[in-house]
Design an enzyme around this catalytic site. Structure first.
Site, mmCIF file in Angstrom:
data_model
loop_
_atom_site.group_PDB
_atom_site.id
_atom_site.type_symbol
_atom_site.label_atom_id
_atom_site.label_comp_id
_atom_site.label_asym_id
_atom_site.label_seq_id
_atom_site.Cartn_x
_atom_site.Cartn_y
_atom_site.Cartn_z
ATOM 1 C CB CYS A 109 -0.916 0.002 1.210
ATOM 2 S SG CYS A 109 -1.935 1.480 1.340
ATOM 3 C CG HIS A 199 -2.674 -0.817 -9.623
ATOM 4 N ND1 HIS A 199 -3.411 -0.028 -8.778
ATOM 5 C CD2 HIS A 199 -1.616 -1.262 -8.895
ATOM 6 C CE1 HIS A 199 -2.822 0.025 -7.594
ATOM 7 N NE2 HIS A 199 -1.736 -0.718 -7.643
ATOM 8 C CD GLU A 255 -6.821 1.857 -2.110
ATOM 9 O OE1 GLU A 255 -5.993 0.965 -1.812
ATOM 10 O OE2 GLU A 255 -6.872 2.959 -1.546
ATOM 11 C CB CYS A 264 -4.922 4.233 -4.499
ATOM 12 S SG CYS A 264 -4.138 2.632 -4.803
ATOM 13 N N GLY A 267 -1.709 3.053 -6.919
ATOM 14 C CA GLY A 267 -2.532 3.371 -8.089
ATOM 15 C C GLY A 267 -2.017 4.586 -8.839
#
Length: 323
Positions: A109, A199, A255, A264, A267
């Site tokens: 993360c 992703h 997410e 994110c 992301g």
């Protein structure tokens, strides 16, 4: 009928205690009374996490089921996930693990690792420095800067479709770039990138560029249809991106395991890679990414092929919770 009170004083830098009793007909049952667990809550651009200093043992002191309850915004502390600072593995400073708000465990993360670095520095009362953190996505290296920002060496993006993973047919060698995916009767152009976690990046739908303001209200119903689509065997995070200019974009994100969030980090990194692969962003490989919670600065370095992410991480409050 009376209900128990929750003392939730979420003042910046303050310490508070959460006492949660029983509540009838609750969708998530409150946590049972047990030994209080100390935590700190941090946020990076509104992506918020419960941080636990778990360096005394190699296993998380909270189970995935307990994490779900702690993350509940009505009956718990509230957060997008629970992050554990665990003992180091090999030549690292510590290990990071995270349970999402649904109890699942992601590999990494981006906003979370900035918060973890700031948390550990605060606990240890350490001067700004660079950390080597072992994660399920490999070695990640956040550096606390003198101005309070955190710059993270996120490593190299993974572009091979089968390793993202996705079953979408590659369009550039082994990479899935601008591949068609039909969802709800519309054709989305999807580029797939892994930053240690999967992703799906979308810049256009039905031949038209994404406009965030038009899409925003649909995200809560559209996001799960991408996350659990059969072409993503490990599920996926999904970013919808609007290009403002060739070095500045806006995005909203759904997410995996957390749903709609304000930011994110992985992301933001993935969408810059996707934008460059699609020819939408500058070859200088630097971009400002505006997320609902604020901006991140992303660089895809030509020198080492690593992605560098720079953004904030801030303490919200400290407290104890019964698990």
């Amino acid at each position: 009928m009376s209900f128990p009170m929750i003392n939730k004083q979420a003042h910046l830098g303050r310490t508070c205690r959460f006492a949660v009793g029983k509540a009838p007909r609750a969708s998530v049952r409150p946590m049972a009374s047990s030994t209080p667990l100390s935590f700190s809550k941090y946020q990076g651009l509104g992506n918020d996490f419960i941080l636990i200093d778990n360096r005394h043992t190699s296993e998380p002191v909270v189970t995935p089921e307990q994490a779900v309850k702690i993350c509940d915004r009505n009956f718990g502390v509230g957060g997008d996930g629970v992050i554990f600072a665990l003992p180091p593995v090999g030549d690292t400073d510590l290990t990071m693990r995270i349970f999402n708000s649904d109890g699942s465990e992601p590999e990494m993360c981006g906003n979370g690792i900035r918060c973890l670095a700031k948390f550990v520095a605060d606990v240890d009362k350490a001067a700004p420095r660079k950390y080597k953190i072992h994660t399920l996505a490999g070695l990640i290296q956040p550096e606390l800067l003198a101005d309070g920002q955190v710059r993270v060496d996120m490593g190299k993006p993974i572009l091979e479709g089968a390793k993202v993973p996705t079953t979408l047919v590659p369009t550039q060698g082994s990479t899935v770039v601008c591949q068609d995916l039909a969802v709800d009767g519309k054709i989305y152009k999807v580029t797939c990138v892994s930053m240690g976690n999967p992703h799906a990046v979308i810049y256009s739908c039905d031949g038209r560029a994404i406009k965030i303001d038009d899409l925003d209200k649909e995200l809560v119903t559209l996001g799960p249809k991408f996350e659990r689509n059969a072409v993503f065997p490990a599920r996926t995070n999904t970013e919808f991106v609007e290009v403002l200019n060739r070095s500045h974009v806006r995005m909203v994100v759904w997410e995996r395991g957390a749903g709609r969030t304000l930011a994110c980090g992985t992301g933001a990194c993935a969408l810059v890679v996707a934008g460059i692969l699609e020819g939408r962003l500058d070859r200088e490989r630097t971009c400002r990414v505006d997320l609902p919670g604020g901006p991140l600065q992303i660089e895809w370095s030509t020198a080492d092929n690593h992605i560098y992410m720079t953004g904030p991480a801030e303490v919200v409050f400290n407290g104890t919770v019964r698990t």
